[in-house]
Write a protein that holds these residues in place. Structure first.
Motif, PDB file in Angstrom:
ATOM      1  N   ILE A   1      53.539 -87.580  32.584  1.00 18.33           N
ATOM      2  CA  ILE A   1      53.031 -86.352  33.212  1.00 18.33           C
ATOM      3  C   ILE A   1      52.387 -86.659  34.562  1.00 18.33           C
ATOM      4  O   ILE A   1      52.614 -85.954  35.554  1.00 18.33           O
ATOM      5  CB  ILE A   1      52.021 -85.647  32.279  1.00 18.33           C
ATOM      6  CG1 ILE A   1      52.734 -85.132  31.030  1.00 18.33           C
ATOM      7  CG2 ILE A   1      51.342 -84.481  33.004  1.00 18.33           C
ATOM      8  CD1 ILE A   1      51.799 -84.613  29.960  1.00 18.33           C
TER       9      ILE A   1
ATOM     10  N   VAL B   1      51.140 -78.831  27.078  1.00 15.44           N
ATOM     11  CA  VAL B   1      52.011 -79.659  27.915  1.00 15.44           C
ATOM     12  C   VAL B   1      52.077 -81.080  27.371  1.00 15.44           C
ATOM     13  O   VAL B   1      53.161 -81.675  27.265  1.00 15.44           O
ATOM     14  CB  VAL B   1      51.514 -79.660  29.373  1.00 15.44           C
ATOM     15  CG1 VAL B   1      52.262 -80.708  30.203  1.00 15.44           C
ATOM     16  CG2 VAL B   1      51.690 -78.287  29.994  1.00 15.44           C
TER      17      VAL B   1
ATOM     18  N   PHE C   1      55.516 -82.935  25.860  1.00 15.91           N
ATOM     19  CA  PHE C   1      56.066 -84.190  26.370  1.00 15.91           C
ATOM     20  C   PHE C   1      56.144 -85.249  25.275  1.00 15.91           C
ATOM     21  O   PHE C   1      57.126 -85.996  25.197  1.00 15.91           O
ATOM     22  CB  PHE C   1      55.235 -84.699  27.547  1.00 15.91           C
ATOM     23  CG  PHE C   1      55.718 -84.219  28.877  1.00 15.91           C
ATOM     24  CD1 PHE C   1      56.689 -84.909  29.569  1.00 15.91           C
ATOM     25  CD2 PHE C   1      55.204 -83.059  29.430  1.00 15.91           C
ATOM     26  CE1 PHE C   1      57.150 -84.467  30.799  1.00 15.91           C
ATOM     27  CE2 PHE C   1      55.651 -82.602  30.659  1.00 15.91           C
ATOM     28  CZ  PHE C   1      56.626 -83.309  31.345  1.00 15.91           C
TER      29      PHE C   1
ATOM     30  N   TYR D   1      66.987 -83.484  37.703  1.00 15.48           N
ATOM     31  CA  TYR D   1      65.638 -83.660  38.243  1.00 15.48           C
ATOM     32  C   TYR D   1      65.649 -84.132  39.691  1.00 15.48           C
ATOM     33  O   TYR D   1      64.907 -83.616  40.530  1.00 15.48           O
ATOM     34  CB  TYR D   1      64.849 -84.648  37.389  1.00 15.48           C
ATOM     35  CG  TYR D   1      63.436 -84.846  37.902  1.00 15.48           C
ATOM     36  CD1 TYR D   1      62.481 -83.853  37.726  1.00 15.48           C
ATOM     37  CD2 TYR D   1      63.072 -85.996  38.593  1.00 15.48           C
ATOM     38  CE1 TYR D   1      61.193 -84.002  38.212  1.00 15.48           C
ATOM     39  CE2 TYR D   1      61.801 -86.161  39.074  1.00 15.48           C
ATOM     40  CZ  TYR D   1      60.853 -85.170  38.887  1.00 15.48           C
ATOM     41  OH  TYR D   1      59.586 -85.318  39.388  1.00 15.48           O
TER      42      TYR D   1
ATOM     43  N   GLN E   1      51.536 -75.384  32.643  1.00 12.34           N
ATOM     44  CA  GLN E   1      52.512 -75.113  31.593  1.00 12.34           C
ATOM     45  C   GLN E   1      53.725 -74.376  32.160  1.00 12.34           C
ATOM     46  O   GLN E   1      54.865 -74.657  31.778  1.00 12.34           O
ATOM     47  CB  GLN E   1      51.874 -74.294  30.462  1.00 12.34           C
ATOM     48  CG  GLN E   1      52.832 -74.076  29.294  1.00 12.34           C
ATOM     49  CD  GLN E   1      52.129 -73.562  28.056  1.00 12.34           C
ATOM     50  OE1 GLN E   1      50.911 -73.610  27.945  1.00 12.34           O
ATOM     51  NE2 GLN E   1      52.903 -73.058  27.113  1.00 12.34           N
TER      52      GLN E   1
ATOM     53  N   LEU F   1      60.561 -76.832  34.597  1.00 11.53           N
ATOM     54  CA  LEU F   1      61.229 -78.129  34.736  1.00 11.53           C
ATOM     55  C   LEU F   1      62.141 -78.396  33.547  1.00 11.53           C
ATOM     56  O   LEU F   1      63.302 -78.807  33.707  1.00 11.53           O
ATOM     57  CB  LEU F   1      60.184 -79.240  34.861  1.00 11.53           C
ATOM     58  CG  LEU F   1      60.708 -80.685  34.844  1.00 11.53           C
ATOM     59  CD1 LEU F   1      61.619 -80.939  36.029  1.00 11.53           C
ATOM     60  CD2 LEU F   1      59.547 -81.669  34.836  1.00 11.53           C
ATOM     61  N   PHE F   2      61.645 -78.159  32.342  1.00 15.64           N
ATOM     62  CA  PHE F   2      62.455 -78.372  31.140  1.00 15.64           C
ATOM     63  C   PHE F   2      63.657 -77.422  31.112  1.00 15.64           C
ATOM     64  O   PHE F   2      64.752 -77.804  30.692  1.00 15.64           O
ATOM     65  CB  PHE F   2      61.616 -78.169  29.881  1.00 15.64           C
ATOM     66  CG  PHE F   2      60.752 -79.349  29.538  1.00 15.64           C
ATOM     67  CD1 PHE F   2      61.304 -80.613  29.409  1.00 15.64           C
ATOM     68  CD2 PHE F   2      59.386 -79.207  29.346  1.00 15.64           C
ATOM     69  CE1 PHE F   2      60.519 -81.716  29.090  1.00 15.64           C
ATOM     70  CE2 PHE F   2      58.589 -80.291  29.030  1.00 15.64           C
ATOM     71  CZ  PHE F   2      59.152 -81.551  28.895  1.00 15.64           C
TER      72      PHE F   2
ATOM     73  N   TYR G   1      54.895 -74.631  35.219  1.00 18.37           N
ATOM     74  CA  TYR G   1      55.670 -75.572  36.036  1.00 18.37           C
ATOM     75  C   TYR G   1      56.558 -76.455  35.157  1.00 18.37           C
ATOM     76  O   TYR G   1      57.765 -76.603  35.395  1.00 18.37           O
ATOM     77  CB  TYR G   1      54.740 -76.444  36.869  1.00 18.37           C
ATOM     78  CG  TYR G   1      55.450 -77.528  37.646  1.00 18.37           C
ATOM     79  CD1 TYR G   1      56.073 -77.241  38.864  1.00 18.37           C
ATOM     80  CD2 TYR G   1      55.518 -78.831  37.157  1.00 18.37           C
ATOM     81  CE1 TYR G   1      56.741 -78.239  39.576  1.00 18.37           C
ATOM     82  CE2 TYR G   1      56.180 -79.824  37.857  1.00 18.37           C
ATOM     83  CZ  TYR G   1      56.794 -79.525  39.068  1.00 18.37           C
ATOM     84  OH  TYR G   1      57.444 -80.509  39.758  1.00 18.37           O
ATOM     85  N   PHE G   2      55.951 -77.043  34.120  1.00 15.11           N
ATOM     86  CA  PHE G   2      56.725 -77.969  33.294  1.00 15.11           C
ATOM     87  C   PHE G   2      57.714 -77.233  32.389  1.00 15.11           C
ATOM     88  O   PHE G   2      58.760 -77.788  32.039  1.00 15.11           O
ATOM     89  CB  PHE G   2      55.794 -78.869  32.484  1.00 15.11           C
ATOM     90  CG  PHE G   2      55.162 -79.960  33.305  1.00 15.11           C
ATOM     91  CD1 PHE G   2      55.954 -80.929  33.903  1.00 15.11           C
ATOM     92  CD2 PHE G   2      53.794 -80.016  33.500  1.00 15.11           C
ATOM     93  CE1 PHE G   2      55.400 -81.939  34.677  1.00 15.11           C
ATOM     94  CE2 PHE G   2      53.224 -81.012  34.266  1.00 15.11           C
ATOM     95  CZ  PHE G   2      54.023 -81.979  34.854  1.00 15.11           C
ATOM     96  N   SER G   3      57.413 -76.011  32.004  1.00 17.06           N
ATOM     97  CA  SER G   3      58.390 -75.211  31.261  1.00 17.06           C
ATOM     98  C   SER G   3      59.608 -74.943  32.135  1.00 17.06           C
ATOM     99  O   SER G   3      60.758 -75.018  31.668  1.00 17.06           O
ATOM    100  CB  SER G   3      57.767 -73.896  30.800  1.00 17.06           C
ATOM    101  OG  SER G   3      56.743 -74.124  29.863  1.00 17.06           O
TER     102      SER G   3
ATOM    103  N   LEU H   1      55.102 -87.357  37.125  1.00 18.05           N
ATOM    104  CA  LEU H   1      55.776 -86.138  37.572  1.00 18.05           C
ATOM    105  C   LEU H   1      54.883 -85.292  38.470  1.00 18.05           C
ATOM    106  O   LEU H   1      55.365 -84.639  39.402  1.00 18.05           O
ATOM    107  CB  LEU H   1      56.234 -85.314  36.364  1.00 18.05           C
ATOM    108  CG  LEU H   1      57.322 -85.952  35.497  1.00 18.05           C
ATOM    109  CD1 LEU H   1      57.620 -85.078  34.287  1.00 18.05           C
ATOM    110  CD2 LEU H   1      58.599 -86.180  36.306  1.00 18.05           C
ATOM    111  N   GLN H   2      53.575 -85.311  38.223  1.00 16.82           N
ATOM    112  CA  GLN H   2      52.644 -84.560  39.069  1.00 16.82           C
ATOM    113  C   GLN H   2      52.491 -85.189  40.449  1.00 16.82           C
ATOM    114  O   GLN H   2      52.258 -84.485  41.437  1.00 16.82           O
ATOM    115  CB  GLN H   2      51.269 -84.462  38.392  1.00 16.82           C
ATOM    116  CG  GLN H   2      51.217 -83.500  37.226  1.00 16.82           C
ATOM    117  CD  GLN H   2      49.849 -83.478  36.578  1.00 16.82           C
ATOM    118  OE1 GLN H   2      49.320 -84.519  36.177  1.00 16.82           O
ATOM    119  NE2 GLN H   2      49.260 -82.298  36.484  1.00 16.82           N
TER     120      GLN H   2
END
Length: 260
Positions: free
Chosen positions: A42, A67, A71, A123, A150, A156-157, A152-154, A45-46
């Motif tokens: 995490i 989050v 992961f 990615y 949440q 991304l997924f 942002y990463f949702s 990625l940030q």
């Protein structure tokens, strides 16, 4: 006769239960590893250039935990996938010919590498264009964005995971061809329909922007054409295996008739 069938059925159920238990155990072991690996992943990625200009916030108290758990679960799932696939192969392999066992065993590392390749493509190539496009739209509308971690990463997924699955298509085609469900001629005959489906899929998973759409469409078309080549090779091997099996069966029948 009934007793033998019941014994055989119970044996298959017992074998299936054993394989499922090994798969579940592998998942939980790698899930524990996921809890240790989630934080550095995490943080990486940030700190990636893609996200450096995005200020991530927690709009709900549980967002960071959600989050982190997502992961950990995903890492455990990915790392345990080869073990799960091997257990599946070990369950069905007794019903395969010797050459089919070797070929299908090769599917496991190939599928895993293709999944990681799909994630990497999404990615490192597609996701930056999508984020840039969204940022340009917000800037054109004079909108100051505040994004939740949440959210942002949702997002991304939602971009990367479909590509990990779509890149499994060649392996799926190879497997279906060896089972006799798919043939190279069938794939050629539905090529136009497949291309239309690819255009639809590309439109669903990309923003309304031509470059991103083309970046998705062309790799998927290339995957489809590669799948036809793979299917052709697998089909030839299947035909060869059937001929060899038939010859051995005829030889066994002739030998049996000779001894009689």
């Amino acid at each position: 006769m009934t007793t033998e069938k019941n014994m055989s059925l119970y044996g298959h159920i017992g074998e299936l239960r054993k394989r499922i238990m090994w798969a579940i155990l592998a998942f939980f072991v790698f899930l524990i590893a996921g809890f240790f690996l989630a934080k550095p992943v995490i943080v990486y990625l940030q700190s990636d250039p893609i996200a450096k200009n995005i200020q991530m916030n927690a709009f709900h108290l549980t967002d960071p935990l959600n989050v982190y758990m997502t992961f950990a679960f995903f890492i455990g799932l990915v790392l345990s996938a080869p073990v799960v696939l091997y257990q599946l192969w070990a369950f069905i392999s007794p019903g395969l010919y010797e050459n089919e066992r070797k070929v299908t065993l090769m599917y496991i590392p190939i599928a895993f590498v293709l999944f990681l390749t799909g994630l990497a493509f999404a990615y490192f190539i597609l996701f930056p264009f999508v984020v840039s496009f969204m940022g340009n739209v917000a800037e054109a509308l004079s909108v100051e964005g505040e994004y939740g971690i949440q959210e942002y990463f949702s997002f991304l997924f939602n971009i990367t995971l479909p590509f990990g699955l779509l890149f499994q298509f060649p392996v799926l085609i190879m497997f279906l061809t060896r089972l006799g469900i798919v043939t190279p001629d069938l794939l050629k005959s539905i090529r136009k329909v497949a291309y239309f489906g690819i255009l639809v899929v590309a439109g669903l998973i990309t923003p309304p922007e031509l470059l991103s759409h083309l970046m998705v469409t062309f790799p998927l078309i290339l995957l489809y054409e590669i799948s036809i080549i793979i299917s052709r090779t697998a089909y030839k091997k299947r035909m060869k295996a059937e001929v060899e099996a038939l010859i051995k069966e005829r030889e066994a029948e002739a030998e049996s008739a000779f001894h009689d």
